[in-house]
Design a protein around this motif. Sequence first.
Motif, PDB file in Angstrom:
ATOM      1  N   GLY A   1     -43.267   8.621  -6.862  1.00 35.09           N
ATOM      2  CA  GLY A   1     -41.907   8.822  -7.350  1.00 35.09           C
ATOM      3  C   GLY A   1     -41.775   9.890  -8.411  1.00 35.09           C
ATOM      4  O   GLY A   1     -40.768  10.605  -8.465  1.00 35.09           O
ATOM      5  N   GLN A   2     -42.772  10.015  -9.282  1.00 34.93           N
ATOM      6  CA  GLN A   2     -42.697  11.043 -10.329  1.00 34.93           C
ATOM      7  C   GLN A   2     -42.601  12.436  -9.704  1.00 34.93           C
ATOM      8  O   GLN A   2     -41.773  13.263 -10.116  1.00 34.93           O
ATOM      9  CB  GLN A   2     -43.930  10.941 -11.236  1.00 34.93           C
ATOM     10  N   GLY A   3     -43.427  12.697  -8.705  1.00 36.33           N
ATOM     11  CA  GLY A   3     -43.378  13.985  -8.038  1.00 36.33           C
ATOM     12  C   GLY A   3     -42.108  14.169  -7.240  1.00 36.33           C
ATOM     13  O   GLY A   3     -41.548  15.274  -7.185  1.00 36.33           O
ATOM     14  N   TYR A   4     -41.633  13.100  -6.600  1.00 33.69           N
ATOM     15  CA  TYR A   4     -40.399  13.219  -5.820  1.00 33.69           C
ATOM     16  C   TYR A   4     -39.234  13.669  -6.695  1.00 33.69           C
ATOM     17  O   TYR A   4     -38.512  14.612  -6.363  1.00 33.69           O
ATOM     18  CB  TYR A   4     -40.055  11.885  -5.141  1.00 33.69           C
ATOM     19  N   TRP A   5     -39.029  13.001  -7.827  1.00 32.63           N
ATOM     20  CA  TRP A   5     -37.906  13.350  -8.692  1.00 32.63           C
ATOM     21  C   TRP A   5     -38.097  14.724  -9.322  1.00 32.63           C
ATOM     22  O   TRP A   5     -37.136  15.500  -9.472  1.00 32.63           O
ATOM     23  CB  TRP A   5     -37.724  12.296  -9.778  1.00 32.63           C
ATOM     24  N   ARG A   6     -39.299  15.047  -9.674  1.00 31.10           N
ATOM     25  CA  ARG A   6     -39.573  16.328 -10.338  1.00 31.10           C
ATOM     26  C   ARG A   6     -39.439  17.498  -9.357  1.00 31.10           C
ATOM     27  O   ARG A   6     -38.907  18.561  -9.709  1.00 31.10           O
ATOM     28  CB  ARG A   6     -40.989  16.283 -10.923  1.00 31.10           C
ATOM     29  N   LEU A   7     -39.904  17.316  -8.106  1.00 34.51           N
ATOM     30  CA  LEU A   7     -40.080  18.431  -7.182  1.00 34.51           C
ATOM     31  C   LEU A   7     -39.050  18.502  -6.063  1.00 34.51           C
ATOM     32  O   LEU A   7     -38.678  19.610  -5.647  1.00 34.51           O
ATOM     33  CB  LEU A   7     -41.483  18.365  -6.554  1.00 34.51           C
ATOM     34  N   LEU A   8     -38.593  17.352  -5.550  1.00 34.34           N
ATOM     35  CA  LEU A   8     -37.878  17.370  -4.281  1.00 34.34           C
ATOM     36  C   LEU A   8     -36.403  16.981  -4.336  1.00 34.34           C
ATOM     37  O   LEU A   8     -35.588  17.568  -3.627  1.00 34.34           O
ATOM     38  CB  LEU A   8     -38.578  16.437  -3.268  1.00 34.34           C
ATOM     39  N   ASP A   9     -36.038  15.978  -5.112  1.00 30.85           N
ATOM     40  CA  ASP A   9     -34.660  15.510  -5.059  1.00 30.85           C
ATOM     41  C   ASP A   9     -33.706  16.623  -5.486  1.00 30.85           C
ATOM     42  O   ASP A   9     -33.970  17.337  -6.461  1.00 30.85           O
ATOM     43  CB  ASP A   9     -34.470  14.283  -5.958  1.00 30.85           C
ATOM     44  N   PRO A  10     -32.580  16.787  -4.780  1.00 32.34           N
ATOM     45  CA  PRO A  10     -31.685  17.915  -5.089  1.00 32.34           C
ATOM     46  C   PRO A  10     -30.816  17.716  -6.317  1.00 32.34           C
ATOM     47  O   PRO A  10     -30.203  18.667  -6.796  1.00 32.34           O
ATOM     48  CB  PRO A  10     -30.812  18.012  -3.827  1.00 32.34           C
ATOM     49  N   ARG A  11     -30.748  16.493  -6.843  1.00 32.23           N
ATOM     50  CA  ARG A  11     -29.847  16.201  -7.943  1.00 32.23           C
ATOM     51  C   ARG A  11     -30.525  16.424  -9.292  1.00 32.23           C
ATOM     52  O   ARG A  11     -31.740  16.594  -9.364  1.00 32.23           O
ATOM     53  CB  ARG A  11     -29.352  14.759  -7.808  1.00 32.23           C
ATOM     54  N   PRO A  12     -29.748  16.430 -10.382  1.00 30.86           N
ATOM     55  CA  PRO A  12     -30.356  16.644 -11.704  1.00 30.86           C
ATOM     56  C   PRO A  12     -31.444  15.624 -12.003  1.00 30.86           C
ATOM     57  O   PRO A  12     -31.355  14.456 -11.598  1.00 30.86           O
ATOM     58  CB  PRO A  12     -29.169  16.496 -12.660  1.00 30.86           C
ATOM     59  N   LEU A  13     -32.477  16.073 -12.708  1.00 32.33           N
ATOM     60  CA  LEU A  13     -33.555  15.183 -13.147  1.00 32.33           C
ATOM     61  C   LEU A  13     -33.125  14.543 -14.458  1.00 32.33           C
ATOM     62  O   LEU A  13     -32.960  15.225 -15.470  1.00 32.33           O
ATOM     63  CB  LEU A  13     -34.846  15.979 -13.342  1.00 32.33           C
ATOM     64  N   LEU A  14     -32.931  13.222 -14.434  1.00 31.08           N
ATOM     65  CA  LEU A  14     -32.392  12.514 -15.588  1.00 31.08           C
ATOM     66  C   LEU A  14     -33.444  11.616 -16.217  1.00 31.08           C
ATOM     67  O   LEU A  14     -34.237  10.981 -15.501  1.00 31.08           O
ATOM     68  CB  LEU A  14     -31.197  11.648 -15.155  1.00 31.08           C
ATOM     69  N   PRO A  15     -33.477  11.521 -17.545  1.00 28.90           N
ATOM     70  CA  PRO A  15     -34.372  10.553 -18.197  1.00 28.90           C
ATOM     71  C   PRO A  15     -34.078   9.141 -17.690  1.00 28.90           C
ATOM     72  O   PRO A  15     -32.916   8.751 -17.534  1.00 28.90           O
ATOM     73  CB  PRO A  15     -34.021  10.700 -19.678  1.00 28.90           C
ATOM     74  N   GLY A  16     -35.131   8.391 -17.405  1.00 28.22           N
ATOM     75  CA  GLY A  16     -34.958   7.040 -16.875  1.00 28.22           C
ATOM     76  C   GLY A  16     -34.890   6.988 -15.372  1.00 28.22           C
ATOM     77  O   GLY A  16     -35.068   5.922 -14.772  1.00 28.22           O
ATOM     78  N   ARG A  17     -34.604   8.146 -14.722  1.00 26.26           N
ATOM     79  CA  ARG A  17     -34.607   8.181 -13.261  1.00 26.26           C
ATOM     80  C   ARG A  17     -35.771   9.027 -12.767  1.00 26.26           C
ATOM     81  O   ARG A  17     -35.757   9.549 -11.665  1.00 26.26           O
ATOM     82  CB  ARG A  17     -33.276   8.746 -12.745  1.00 26.26           C
ATOM     83  N   ASP A  18     -36.816   9.138 -13.591  1.00 29.91           N
ATOM     84  CA  ASP A  18     -37.939  10.002 -13.265  1.00 29.91           C
ATOM     85  C   ASP A  18     -39.202   9.237 -12.885  1.00 29.91           C
ATOM     86  O   ASP A  18     -40.230   9.840 -12.595  1.00 29.91           O
ATOM     87  CB  ASP A  18     -38.247  10.929 -14.437  1.00 29.91           C
ATOM     88  N   CYS A  19     -39.149   7.910 -12.904  1.00 32.28           N
ATOM     89  CA  CYS A  19     -40.278   7.050 -12.537  1.00 32.28           C
ATOM     90  C   CYS A  19     -41.449   7.133 -13.509  1.00 32.28           C
ATOM     91  O   CYS A  19     -42.530   6.620 -13.219  1.00 32.28           O
ATOM     92  CB  CYS A  19     -40.782   7.343 -11.122  1.00 32.28           C
TER      93      CYS A  19
END
Length: 465
Positions: A229-247
């Motif tokens: 999940g850390q890599g998914y949110w950092r690298l792939l998801d198209p939406r803003p990277l938000l604190p608490g939603r970064d795994c």
Amino acid sequence: MLPASLIAASLAALLAGCATVGQPPAFSSYVVLGEHGAAVARVLIAAPACPDIVIDQRPRPMALRAPAATVPLRPTPSAPADSKPAAFPLLTCEAQLPAAGSYAGASVLGRALPVPAAAPQRIVVIGDTGCRLQKNSNSYQACNREADYPFAAIAAAAAAWRPELVIHVGDYHYRENACPEGNAGCAGSPWGYGWDAWNADFFAPGAALLQAAPWVMARGNHENCARGGQGYWRLLDPRPLLPGRDCNAADDDATGNYSAPYAVPIGQDTQLLVMDTANTTWKGLKPGDLGYDKYRELYRQVEALAGQAPRNIGIDHHPLLGMGADRKADGAIVLLPGDAGLQQAFGSLNPQLLPAGIQAMLSGHVHLWEQVSFASGHPSQFISGFSGTAEDTVPLPERLPDGVTPAPGAVVEQFSSWVDGFGFMTMERQGAERWLVQVHDLQGRVRNTCQLDGKRSRCALAQVK
């Protein structure tokens, strides 16, 4: 064209080392589509600062999505001795691209970025692309042998098909644990949830396809917070990277494991509905469970999005309407229905499981290719989970036995599958709700041809052999 294995090896070597003096540093670049079809250019680079992006010959700065960092070790499915902190020694940079059709081209450090099409006619669908290294299941795929892990060849063949859009139905990352000593098939492979494993599993072998077209990237269970999940949110998801939603912290998993769906318009009053099902379970969810309530809310959000267009194609990792198979210790084969967790949550709000405006579902998770069409008003189900991860090998029947169905109330009228074969799926638009669907092997050869017309689909072959 260079062989896919050479392209992947060259890029991996560049990313692992320093830039040549006088030349720009090595990097990964790609375009991902998000809410309302907004296109985001991404660059992953080991550099002091983000580079400029050049759009129609005008440079502008890219924003820093995530800095280089090593994330402290968090709970994973593995014992602490078989886990390690996730290291990302490079910047994740991004820039919003103009609307499709409103600009001629964009580039970063001299490399052209794929330009989104407002109404893509040629779509590649892949899924389950990483190389499995998992101690808990004692499963170690031969990542070093292309015949056993052919994602690079599949990505090159899919790129040669000249798609205008690529859809990945989830499960990018599989290198979770160290290769056992003495195992030549995976010796030397990076592992864990940091950049080295992500690069080996996805960015290096997928480089040709990442440069060929923009992507829609769904999230799989291998990208839930306890895993990649850390890599998914950092690298792939198209939406803003938000604190608490970064795994990064397990205390935030109730947020990081779930996210709202979004719609990507693809022309002719059709949109893709991208759903995050990373944390569901085939074992089922009880009323009152966090996941049960979260996926009931997901259904409500999908229903609202589906009402925005007369035609919708759903994208999620876990098939609600597909079949799998398992072999018991005595050799008997058991047919497995669709994901029980989603069926329970969605079914509590709609016995048909999905909103009426959804024409077809594209999923992965089961490591094979499959098509199911129904006489009961359910959307066609396609499974494209055969693009690199070790294949499921338990055979499926040419025709499902009477009374066997992937979901309560779903009446199967046509069923097709390919078990134990690697490849990718393509969709070519033939009308407002008509698509030519073809199944390609890892060399790009067509192995099956299907027609999707409205919610119903039919394939030339019941089984690819």
